[in-house]
Design a protein around this motif. Structure first.
Motif, mmCIF file in Angstrom:
data_model
loop_
_atom_site.group_PDB
_atom_site.id
_atom_site.type_symbol
_atom_site.label_atom_id
_atom_site.label_comp_id
_atom_site.label_asym_id
_atom_site.label_seq_id
_atom_site.Cartn_x
_atom_site.Cartn_y
_atom_site.Cartn_z
ATOM 1 N N GLU A 18 0.841 -1.190 0.000
ATOM 2 C CA GLU A 18 0.000 0.000 0.000
ATOM 3 C C GLU A 18 0.880 1.246 0.000
ATOM 4 O O GLU A 18 1.724 1.405 0.886
ATOM 5 C CB GLU A 18 -0.929 0.006 1.213
ATOM 6 C CG GLU A 18 -1.987 -1.074 1.198
ATOM 7 C CD GLU A 18 -2.967 -0.886 0.050
ATOM 8 O OE1 GLU A 18 -3.281 0.290 -0.262
ATOM 9 O OE2 GLU A 18 -3.413 -1.898 -0.525
ATOM 10 N N PRO A 19 0.703 2.144 -0.958
ATOM 11 C CA PRO A 19 1.547 3.339 -1.022
ATOM 12 C C PRO A 19 1.126 4.406 -0.020
ATOM 13 O O PRO A 19 0.015 4.368 0.521
ATOM 14 C CB PRO A 19 1.335 3.826 -2.454
ATOM 15 C CG PRO A 19 -0.081 3.419 -2.757
ATOM 16 C CD PRO A 19 -0.264 2.089 -2.075
ATOM 17 N N VAL A 20 2.028 5.347 0.199
ATOM 18 C CA VAL A 20 1.768 6.483 1.078
ATOM 19 C C VAL A 20 2.007 7.753 0.278
ATOM 20 O O VAL A 20 3.014 7.878 -0.421
ATOM 21 C CB VAL A 20 2.714 6.467 2.305
ATOM 22 C CG1 VAL A 20 2.531 7.724 3.130
ATOM 23 C CG2 VAL A 20 2.449 5.225 3.153
ATOM 24 N N LYS A 21 1.067 8.681 0.351
ATOM 25 C CA LYS A 21 1.258 9.969 -0.310
ATOM 26 C C LYS A 21 2.289 10.784 0.464
ATOM 27 O O LYS A 21 2.277 10.800 1.693
ATOM 28 C CB LYS A 21 -0.073 10.730 -0.386
ATOM 29 C CG LYS A 21 -1.105 10.081 -1.298
ATOM 30 C CD LYS A 21 -2.369 10.924 -1.377
ATOM 31 C CE LYS A 21 -3.376 10.290 -2.317
ATOM 32 N NZ LYS A 21 -4.627 11.097 -2.397
ATOM 33 N N PHE A 22 3.185 11.436 -0.274
ATOM 34 C CA PHE A 22 4.235 12.224 0.369
ATOM 35 C C PHE A 22 4.365 13.550 -0.372
ATOM 36 O O PHE A 22 5.311 13.770 -1.135
ATOM 37 C CB PHE A 22 5.561 11.461 0.355
ATOM 38 C CG PHE A 22 6.491 11.842 1.471
ATOM 39 C CD1 PHE A 22 6.262 11.410 2.765
ATOM 40 C CD2 PHE A 22 7.590 12.643 1.225
ATOM 41 C CE1 PHE A 22 7.114 11.763 3.788
ATOM 42 C CE2 PHE A 22 8.447 13.008 2.242
ATOM 43 C CZ PHE A 22 8.212 12.561 3.531
ATOM 44 N N PRO A 23 3.402 14.454 -0.174
ATOM 45 C CA PRO A 23 3.405 15.723 -0.915
ATOM 46 C C PRO A 23 4.594 16.600 -0.529
ATOM 47 O O PRO A 23 5.148 16.486 0.560
ATOM 48 C CB PRO A 23 2.078 16.363 -0.484
ATOM 49 C CG PRO A 23 1.782 15.760 0.858
ATOM 50 C CD PRO A 23 2.288 14.352 0.790
ATOM 51 N N GLY A 24 4.983 17.457 -1.457
ATOM 52 C CA GLY A 24 6.095 18.359 -1.201
ATOM 53 C C GLY A 24 7.431 17.826 -1.655
ATOM 54 O O GLY A 24 8.456 18.501 -1.509
#
Length: 222
Positions: free
Chosen positions: A67-73
């Motif tokens: 399961e991926p994790v969003k990592f904005p920035g």
């Protein structure tokens, strides 16, 4: 252990040179197997962090697992410079004297002198950045996440396997630096590996927030 050493390390920082020659420190990995099992690797194609630890595991895109994790920035731009530009840049960098630094690194720093305790800046000895790096700063405008970026400090950092060069986990002071740090990796492939931060939330918001222009010079992998 706290005395100055010819390799550039001081305090509790060590490299392979002082660990072997002076019997200081511990050359074992600071990352446990449990932490590796819970790590993520950022994929520059889909811009998501996927479970994993191994270098280049993101190259399996689009066949990721877990399961991926969003990592904005965060933004990774492949081939930001050409091979010819890389060669010219490395030649110019090596014409500037290197200074020994902590944990087996060598460095070149450009920027004003900052006193973080008193929050004061001295600019009288700062005359600007090397002309051979201007094309890199100009090219930042082509990256959306770097719109309006202004360099406050620029440094070249050399990492070699022989010295066990590394940078320890740390929290940057963001008083003057701001919230962005572009890093250009040369000579070797790089992988952005992420681990969950377990410290106070206030400190977590300051991790790696400095807007320095950093050149990471590694060893060419044959």
């Amino acid at each position: 252990m706290f005395q100055p050493r010819p390799c550039g390390c001081k305090g509790q920082r060590t490299c392979l040179v002082c660990e072997v020659k002076q019997g200081l420190g511990d050359s074992s990995s600071w990352v446990s197997q449990q932490e590796k099992d819970g790590a993520y690797v950022f994929c520059p194609v889909c811009e998501l962090a996927w479970p994993g630890w191994e270098t280049d595991s993101w190259r399996h895109h689009p066949h990721h697992e877990g399961e991926p994790v969003k990592f904005p920035g965060v933004k990774i731009v492949e081939d930001f410079v050409s091979e010819e530009e890389e060669t010219d840049l490395l030649t110019a960098i090596d014409e500037v004297p290197w200074d020994l630094s902590q944990s087996g690194r060598r460095k070149q720093n450009y920027g004003p002198k900052c006193n973080f305790k008193k929050q004061r800046v001295r600019c009288e000895d700062f005359s600007g950045y090397p002309a051979f790096t201007k094309f890199i700063q100009d090219r930042f405008s082509s990256v959306s996440i770097l719109k309006g970026y202004q360099t406050v400090e620029q440094c070249s950092l050399e990492y070699t396997v022989e010295r066990g060069a590394s940078i320890d986990p740390h929290i940057d002071d963001c008083w003057i630096w701001g919230e962005r740090i572009p890093t250009l990796s040369l000579l070797t492939n790089s992988t952005l590996t992420l681990r969950k931060f377990t410290g106070p939330l206030r400190s977590a918001l300051r991790i790696e927030s400095s807007p320095q222009l950093t050149f990471s010079v590694g060893q060419k992998q044959i």
